[in-house]
Design a protein around this motif. Structure first.
Motif, PDB file in Angstrom:
ATOM      1  N   GLY A  15      17.639  22.577  32.077  1.00 32.48           N
ATOM      2  CA  GLY A  15      17.414  21.145  32.231  1.00 32.48           C
ATOM      3  C   GLY A  15      16.594  20.708  33.419  1.00 32.48           C
ATOM      4  O   GLY A  15      15.943  19.664  33.363  1.00 32.48           O
ATOM      5  N   SER A  16      16.631  21.450  34.506  1.00 30.69           N
ATOM      6  CA  SER A  16      15.880  21.027  35.695  1.00 30.69           C
ATOM      7  C   SER A  16      14.382  20.966  35.427  1.00 30.69           C
ATOM      8  O   SER A  16      13.684  20.100  35.944  1.00 30.69           O
ATOM      9  N   PHE A  17      13.885  21.896  34.604  1.00 31.56           N
ATOM     10  CA  PHE A  17      12.457  21.895  34.296  1.00 31.56           C
ATOM     11  C   PHE A  17      12.056  20.588  33.624  1.00 31.56           C
ATOM     12  O   PHE A  17      11.065  19.965  34.007  1.00 31.56           O
ATOM     13  N   ALA A  18      12.826  20.156  32.640  1.00 35.28           N
ATOM     14  CA  ALA A  18      12.503  18.923  31.915  1.00 35.28           C
ATOM     15  C   ALA A  18      12.495  17.714  32.854  1.00 35.28           C
ATOM     16  O   ALA A  18      11.673  16.808  32.699  1.00 35.28           O
ATOM     17  N   LYS A  19      13.382  17.706  33.834  1.00 33.58           N
ATOM     18  CA  LYS A  19      13.421  16.597  34.794  1.00 33.58           C
ATOM     19  C   LYS A  19      12.217  16.627  35.730  1.00 33.58           C
ATOM     20  O   LYS A  19      11.666  15.585  36.072  1.00 33.58           O
ATOM     21  N   GLU A  20      11.825  17.812  36.178  1.00 36.64           N
ATOM     22  CA  GLU A  20      10.700  17.955  37.112  1.00 36.64           C
ATOM     23  C   GLU A  20       9.344  17.811  36.425  1.00 36.64           C
ATOM     24  O   GLU A  20       8.376  17.385  37.049  1.00 36.64           O
ATOM     25  N   TYR A  21       9.273  18.186  35.168  1.00 36.54           N
ATOM     26  CA  TYR A  21       8.012  18.159  34.416  1.00 36.54           C
ATOM     27  C   TYR A  21       8.203  17.395  33.100  1.00 36.54           C
ATOM     28  O   TYR A  21       8.142  17.971  32.020  1.00 36.54           O
ATOM     29  N   PRO A  22       8.439  16.092  33.178  1.00 36.39           N
ATOM     30  CA  PRO A  22       8.759  15.328  31.969  1.00 36.39           C
ATOM     31  C   PRO A  22       7.633  15.272  30.934  1.00 36.39           C
ATOM     32  O   PRO A  22       7.903  15.043  29.760  1.00 36.39           O
ATOM     33  N   LEU A  23       6.404  15.520  31.345  1.00 33.00           N
ATOM     34  CA  LEU A  23       5.289  15.475  30.402  1.00 33.00           C
ATOM     35  C   LEU A  23       5.082  16.783  29.651  1.00 33.00           C
ATOM     36  O   LEU A  23       4.338  16.825  28.670  1.00 33.00           O
ATOM     37  N   GLU A  24       5.744  17.844  30.101  1.00 33.67           N
ATOM     38  CA  GLU A  24       5.610  19.127  29.406  1.00 33.67           C
ATOM     39  C   GLU A  24       6.703  19.234  28.348  1.00 33.67           C
ATOM     40  O   GLU A  24       7.880  19.028  28.634  1.00 33.67           O
ATOM     41  N   LYS A  25       6.304  19.572  27.161  1.00 31.89           N
ATOM     42  CA  LYS A  25       7.232  19.589  26.022  1.00 31.89           C
ATOM     43  C   LYS A  25       8.096  20.841  25.959  1.00 31.89           C
ATOM     44  O   LYS A  25       9.174  20.827  25.379  1.00 31.89           O
ATOM     45  N   LYS A  26       7.619  21.925  26.552  1.00 32.15           N
ATOM     46  CA  LYS A  26       8.305  23.202  26.429  1.00 32.15           C
ATOM     47  C   LYS A  26       8.545  23.794  27.810  1.00 32.15           C
ATOM     48  O   LYS A  26       7.695  23.712  28.696  1.00 32.15           O
ATOM     49  N   TYR A  27       9.708  24.424  27.981  1.00 24.15           N
ATOM     50  CA  TYR A  27      10.041  25.077  29.247  1.00 24.15           C
ATOM     51  C   TYR A  27       9.037  26.187  29.560  1.00 24.15           C
ATOM     52  O   TYR A  27       8.582  26.899  28.677  1.00 24.15           O
ATOM     53  N   ARG A  28       8.723  26.304  30.845  1.00 21.26           N
ATOM     54  CA  ARG A  28       7.944  27.433  31.347  1.00 21.26           C
ATOM     55  C   ARG A  28       8.449  27.744  32.754  1.00 21.26           C
ATOM     56  O   ARG A  28       9.013  26.894  33.437  1.00 21.26           O
ATOM     57  N   HIS A  29       8.234  28.934  33.185  1.00 16.90           N
ATOM     58  CA  HIS A  29       8.594  29.361  34.540  1.00 16.90           C
ATOM     59  C   HIS A  29       7.583  28.700  35.481  1.00 16.90           C
ATOM     60  O   HIS A  29       6.391  28.944  35.371  1.00 16.90           O
ATOM     61  N   SER A  30       8.056  27.869  36.400  1.00 18.74           N
ATOM     62  CA  SER A  30       7.159  27.104  37.263  1.00 18.74           C
ATOM     63  C   SER A  30       7.247  27.554  38.714  1.00 18.74           C
ATOM     64  O   SER A  30       8.191  28.228  39.121  1.00 18.74           O
ATOM     65  N   LEU A  31       6.254  27.138  39.491  1.00 24.04           N
ATOM     66  CA  LEU A  31       6.265  27.399  40.929  1.00 24.04           C
ATOM     67  C   LEU A  31       7.484  26.759  41.579  1.00 24.04           C
ATOM     68  O   LEU A  31       8.160  27.385  42.400  1.00 24.04           O
ATOM     69  N   LYS A  32       7.794  25.532  41.210  1.00 23.42           N
ATOM     70  CA  LYS A  32       8.951  24.843  41.797  1.00 23.42           C
ATOM     71  C   LYS A  32      10.239  25.602  41.498  1.00 23.42           C
ATOM     72  O   LYS A  32      11.109  25.731  42.351  1.00 23.42           O
ATOM     73  N   GLU A  33      10.372  26.107  40.286  1.00 23.90           N
ATOM     74  CA  GLU A  33      11.563  26.862  39.901  1.00 23.90           C
ATOM     75  C   GLU A  33      11.688  28.158  40.700  1.00 23.90           C
ATOM     76  O   GLU A  33      12.736  28.463  41.260  1.00 23.90           O
TER      77      GLU A  33
END
Length: 189
Positions: free
Chosen positions: A90-108
């Protein structure tokens, strides 16, 4: 640090995905007897196993390898796994609301590493551990220098994290430069 090495570092920062960007710094290092190496942070195997992309289950590591008295590296790293699981859920969706699909991010990745570094530094300061494993010590040092993101971008990058590079570089070129000059370039002793 001299002007030549800074020029080569700037080339790498400008085009980190172009192998030619590294040639100048490599040649400069060889001519000057300087080593080049990213911090070697060895991460234990994950303490979580994915049942599905959104569901994980903890795997308890061997007790003798995780005691706080022995440096507890695997127990610190379980925080990494827990943070990553939270981001996927869920944290990804909150941080990147415009991205439709989860991905491993720099912030993560930075948040997961920061969790390990914070816990380790706190336990060391509180005397709960006598010493830290060398990898965790390096991680704490990078965190205290505010260079975890730079480390991730150059030493732990993957096809998903690469998408965050341009934005980070735009806002933090000085940190990328500092990472290279203080943590990658190794002057002889």
């Amino acid at each position: 640090m001299n002007d030549a090495s800074l020029k080569f570092i700037e080339a790498i920062i400008a085009e980190p995905f172009n192998k030619n960007s590294y040639v100048g710094l490599t040649q400069w290092a060889e001519r000057n007897g300087v080593g080049l190496a990213h911090p070697q942070i060895q991460q234990p195997a994950s303490s979580l196993r994915a049942k599905t992309p959104n569901e994980t289950t903890p795997v308890l590591p061997d007790k003798d390898k995780t005691t706080p008295e022995s440096g507890g590296a695997p127990s610190f790293w379980s925080l990494y796994d827990q943070t990553r699981a939270t981001w996927a859920k869920g944290s990804f969706a909150k941080e990147y609301p415009l991205e439709k699909k989860y991905r491993h991010s720099l912030k993560e990745e930075a948040a997961a590493l920061r969790g390990v570094a914070d816990a380790a530094a706190r336990q060391l300061k509180d005397g709960k551990v006598a010493a830290l494993d060398p990898s965790v010590t390096l991680l704490v040092k990078l965190h205290e220098s505010d260079l975890l993101e730079a480390y991730v971008l150059f030493a732990r990058m993957n096809q998903d994290i690469v998408r965050d590079y341009a934005d980070y570089r735009h806002k933090n070129r000085d940190k990328l430069r500092q990472y290279w000059s203080q943590h990658v370039i190794r002057w002889p002793r």
